[in-house]
Design a protein around this motif. Structure first.
Motif, PDB file in Angstrom:
ATOM      1  N   LEU A  15      -9.383   3.321   4.029  1.00 48.65           N
ATOM      2  CA  LEU A  15      -8.322   2.346   4.268  1.00 48.65           C
ATOM      3  C   LEU A  15      -8.796   1.057   4.951  1.00 48.65           C
ATOM      4  O   LEU A  15      -8.409  -0.027   4.536  1.00 48.65           O
ATOM      5  CB  LEU A  15      -7.194   3.002   5.073  1.00 48.65           C
TER       6      LEU A  15
ATOM      7  N   VAL B  20       0.737   4.179  -2.854  1.00 48.63           N
ATOM      8  CA  VAL B  20       0.452   5.588  -2.612  1.00 48.63           C
ATOM      9  C   VAL B  20       1.500   6.465  -3.297  1.00 48.63           C
ATOM     10  O   VAL B  20       1.173   7.479  -3.931  1.00 48.63           O
ATOM     11  CB  VAL B  20       0.418   5.871  -1.098  1.00 48.63           C
TER      12      VAL B  20
ATOM     13  N   LEU C  92       0.812  -1.224   0.000  1.00 46.77           N
ATOM     14  CA  LEU C  92       0.000   0.000   0.000  1.00 46.77           C
ATOM     15  C   LEU C  92       0.847   1.277   0.000  1.00 46.77           C
ATOM     16  O   LEU C  92       0.556   2.196  -0.772  1.00 46.77           O
ATOM     17  CB  LEU C  92      -0.966  -0.011   1.186  1.00 46.77           C
TER      18      LEU C  92
ATOM     19  N   ILE D 124     -10.345  -1.131   2.499  1.00 45.01           N
ATOM     20  CA  ILE D 124      -9.360  -1.644   1.563  1.00 45.01           C
ATOM     21  C   ILE D 124      -8.631  -2.828   2.173  1.00 45.01           C
ATOM     22  O   ILE D 124      -8.385  -3.838   1.501  1.00 45.01           O
ATOM     23  CB  ILE D 124      -8.364  -0.531   1.172  1.00 45.01           C
ATOM     24  N   CYS D 125      -8.298  -2.720   3.452  1.00 42.46           N
ATOM     25  CA  CYS D 125      -7.650  -3.855   4.112  1.00 42.46           C
ATOM     26  C   CYS D 125      -8.586  -5.054   4.173  1.00 42.46           C
ATOM     27  O   CYS D 125      -8.157  -6.208   4.075  1.00 42.46           O
ATOM     28  CB  CYS D 125      -7.202  -3.467   5.523  1.00 42.46           C
TER      29      CYS D 125
ATOM     30  N   SER E   8     -11.526  -2.791  -5.021  1.00 42.63           N
ATOM     31  CA  SER E   8     -10.450  -1.862  -4.668  1.00 42.63           C
ATOM     32  C   SER E   8     -10.572  -0.573  -5.462  1.00 42.63           C
ATOM     33  O   SER E   8     -10.404   0.530  -4.917  1.00 42.63           O
ATOM     34  CB  SER E   8      -9.088  -2.489  -4.939  1.00 42.63           C
TER      35      SER E   8
ATOM     36  N   LEU F 292      -6.675   7.199  -0.128  1.00 43.94           N
ATOM     37  CA  LEU F 292      -6.810   6.108   0.828  1.00 43.94           C
ATOM     38  C   LEU F 292      -7.798   6.413   1.948  1.00 43.94           C
ATOM     39  O   LEU F 292      -7.643   5.947   3.063  1.00 43.94           O
ATOM     40  CB  LEU F 292      -5.439   5.785   1.457  1.00 43.94           C
TER      41      LEU F 292
END
Lengths: 47, 199, 254
Positions: B105, B95, B91, B108-109, B159, B102
Motif C-alpha cells: 500500500l 478493493v 482505493l 501504491i500511494c 500500479s 494491497l
C-alpha cells in the motif's frame, strides 16, 4: 512469427501509395484553389 | 467530494465491461484505477478555475502582487493534493470491486502521488486556457489526454506490478519515468503559464 | 510589439511554393516508379516492403514539419509577430496530415506482416499519440476567437506537446519491450537507397511547398481578421473594434 516469406501483397502496396498520394494531392489541390481565390481578391483590392 | 463519487462510478462502469470474472478484474485493477483517476481529473482541474471564470476573478488575481508563475504553482499544488486524495479515496472502491492485493500500500500511494503530480502540472496549464473559452469541457481532455500518455503508461504499469507481483523489480524504473516527466513538466508548465493568463 | 503590425504576405510566396510542388511531383513519380517496378523485392517481406518507399519519407517529413512547428512556436513567444503564427498554423496542419498518413501506412504495412492492423510499434504508437496532441492544438485554434490568445496558446501548446515526444517514445518503447519486440526493419539494401532518397526529397519539396502556400493563406486571413476591409457593410463586433483601435496599420496592407 511464421519465419516465412510474405507472398504477394500488391494490394497493400497500392492501398498505401494510393491513400498517401491521393490525400496529398487532394490537400495540394484544395490549397491551390484557396490561394487562387485569395490572390484574385488581393488583386481586386489593389484595383 | 463529487469528484470521488464520479471516479467511483467510473470504476463501477468499467467493471461492468469486464463482467464478474475475478481473475480478469484483478489483472485490470491497476489500469482501471488510473483511467478512472484520469477522467476524474478533468472535473477537478476544471473546477480549480471555475471561481475565476464565474466571477471574472482572473483579472483580480493578476492584480495581486504575485507573479503568474507563483499563481501556477499554487494552483498546481492544490490540484495535486486534490487528485492524490481522490486517488486514495478510490482505493477502497477498487478493493471492493476488483479485489486486488494491497500488500504494498505505501508504494501504491507513492505511485498515486507521482502520477497525480504528472496529471496536475500540464492539467493546470490547460485548465487555465480552457477556462477562458466556451468549449472548455471538450478542450481540456482533448489537450491533456495525449500529453499525459507517459504518465498513464508508467502509473498503470507500476500500479499493476505493485498489485499483482513484481518478480523482476521493475517498479522503480517506472517510478523514475514518472519522476522524469514531473521534472520536465513542472518547470516547463510554470514558465509557460504566464503567457496563458495574461490579458 | 510585433503584433501591432499586420502581416504582409510575400506575393512571390505562392509562386515559389507551386514551383516546389511541381518539382516534388516529378521526383515522387520517378522515385515511386523505381521503387514499385525496378527495385528488387525484399527477402522476407516480398512486395509489401515497397511501402517503405513512401513510409520512410513520410516519417522523416512528418517529424520535420512538427519540428518546424516547434521552432515557429518558440520564435513567436520570444519575438511575437503574425508571420510566425501563420507559419505555425501551416506547419501544424501539414505535420498533422503527414502524421495521419504515417499511421495509415503503418497500419497497412502491419496487416500482411504481423496479421494485425496495429502492432504497437513504439515509433508508430508515438506518432499516433502526437497526432492526437497536435490535432488538439489545431482544434484549440478553432475554439479561440481572440487572435492574440489563439496565437499565444497554440505556441504554448506546441512547445509542451513537442517536449513530450521523446518521453512518449521512450515510455511506449519500454512498455512494449516487456512483450515481444516488433519493429519495422531498419536496414536498407543498397539497391533500395536510390528510390528512397528520391522520394524523401520529393516529399520534402512537397512539404515545403505546402508550407509556403498554407502560411501565405494564413497571413492573408489574419490580415483580414485583424483589420477587415471597410467595404464590408456588416457592423463590426465590439471585439473587432477594440482590436482595431489597439492596432496600428502597418505599411501597405491594402
Amino acid at each position: 512469427m511464421t519465419g516465412g516469406v510474405v507472398i504477394g501483397g500488391w494490394e497493400y502496396v497500392w492501398a498505401a501509395y494510393g491513400i498517401t498520394f491521393g490525400a496529398l494531392a487532394a490537400y495540394g489541390v484544395s490549397l491551390w484553389m484557396r490561394v487562387r481565390k485569395e490572390a484574385r481578391a488581393a488583386r481586386e483590392e489593389q484595383g | 467530494m463529487a469528484v470521488v463519487v464520479f471516479g467511483a462510478t467510473a470504476l463501477l462502469l468499467l467493471s461492468f465491461a469486464v463482467g464478474p470474472n475475478a481473475t480478469a478484474l484483478r489483472q485490470l485493477a491497476g489500469g482501471f484505477l488510473w483511467v478512472a483517476l484520469l477522467f476524474s481529473s478533468t472535473l477537478a482541474l476544471a473546477e480549480s478555475f471555475r471561481a475565476e471564470t464565474e466571477q471574472k476573478a482572473l483579472e483580480g488575481l493578476l492584480l495581486l502582487p504575485t507573479t503568474p508563475v507563483a499563481l501556477f504553482y499554487a494552483k498546481a499544488l492544490a490540484n495535486w493534493l486534490q487528485l492524490l486524495l481522490v486517488g486514495m479515496g478510490l482505493l477502497p472502491v477498487l478493493v471492493i470491486l476488483y479485489d486486488p492485493d494491497l500488500a504494498r500500500l505505501p508504494e501504491i500511494c507513492g505511485i498515486l502521488a507521482l502520477g497525480s503530480a504528472g496529471l496536475s502540472a500540464p492539467g493546470t496549464l490547460y485548465a487555465g486556457m480552457a477556462s477562458q473559452v466556451r468549449a472548455q469541457q471538450v478542450l481540456l481532455p482533448l489537450l491533456l489526454f495525449p500529453l499525459v500518455v507517459p504518465v498513464l503508461l508508467a502509473a498503470v504499469k507500476a500500479s499493476s506490478l505493485l498489485l499483482l507481483g513484481d518478480p523482476m523489480g521493475q517498479v522503480g524504473s517506472w517510478a523514475l519515468l514518472l519522476l522524469t516527466f514531473n521534472g520536465i513538466f513542472w518547470p516547463l508548465c510554470g514558465l509557460l503559464f504566464g503567457a496563458v493568463i495574461e490579458e | 510589439m510585433g503584433l501591432d503590425l499586420l502581416p504582409r504576405p510575400n506575393p512571390r510566396g505562392p509562386r515559389i511554393g507551386l514551383a516546389l510542388i511541381a518539382i516534388a511531383v516529378v521526383l515522387l513519380a520517378i522515385g515511386s516508379y523505381i521503387g514499385l517496378f525496378r527495385a528488387p523485392p525484399e527477402h522476407y517481406m516480398g512486395e509489401v516492403q515497397r511501402i517503405m518507399y513512401v513510409h520512410v519519407p513520410t516519417a522523416w517529413n512528418a517529424m520535420l514539419a512538427l519540428t518546424v512547428a516547434f521552432v515557429c512556436a518558440l520564435v513567436f513567444l520570444f519575438k511575437p509577430s503574425w508571420k510566425w503564427d501563420a507559419r505555425l498554423e501551416a506547419a501544424l496542419e501539414v505535420g498533422v496530415i503527414l502524421a495521419f498518413l504515417l499511421c495509415v501506412q503503418g497500419s497497412i504495412w502491419a496487416k500482411p506482416t504481423w496479421g494485425v492492423w496495429w502492432d504497437w510499434d513504439p515509433r508508430l504508437t508515438t506518432t499516433a499519440v502526437m497526432l492526437a496532441a497536435f490535432l488538439g492544438i489545431l482544434a484549440l485554434r478553432r475554439f479561440v476567437e481572440d487572435p492574440i490568445k489563439r496565437a499565444t496558446w497554440s505556441a504554448v501548446g506546441t512547445i509542451v506537446a513537442f517536449a513530450d515526444v521523446p518521453i512518449v517514445y521512450f515510455s511506449v518503447r519500454w512498455w512494449n519491450s516487456l512483450h515481444q519486440t516488433q519493429s519495422t526493419p531498419e536496414t536498407v539494401d543498397s539497391a533500395m537507397v536510390l528510390p528512397l532518397r528520391i522520394n524523401a526529397f520529393g516529399v520534402l519539396f512537397l512539404m515545403v511547398g505546402f508550407l509556403m502556400l498554407r502560411s501565405w493563406l494564413a497571413q492573408r486571413r489574419l490580415a483580414q481578421e485583424l483589420a477587415p476591409p471597410p467595404e464590408t457593410s456588416r457592423p463590426s463586433t465590439s471585439e473587432e473594434r477594440s482590436l482595431a483601435s489597439t492596432l496600428e496599420l502597418g505599411g501597405d496592407a491594402r
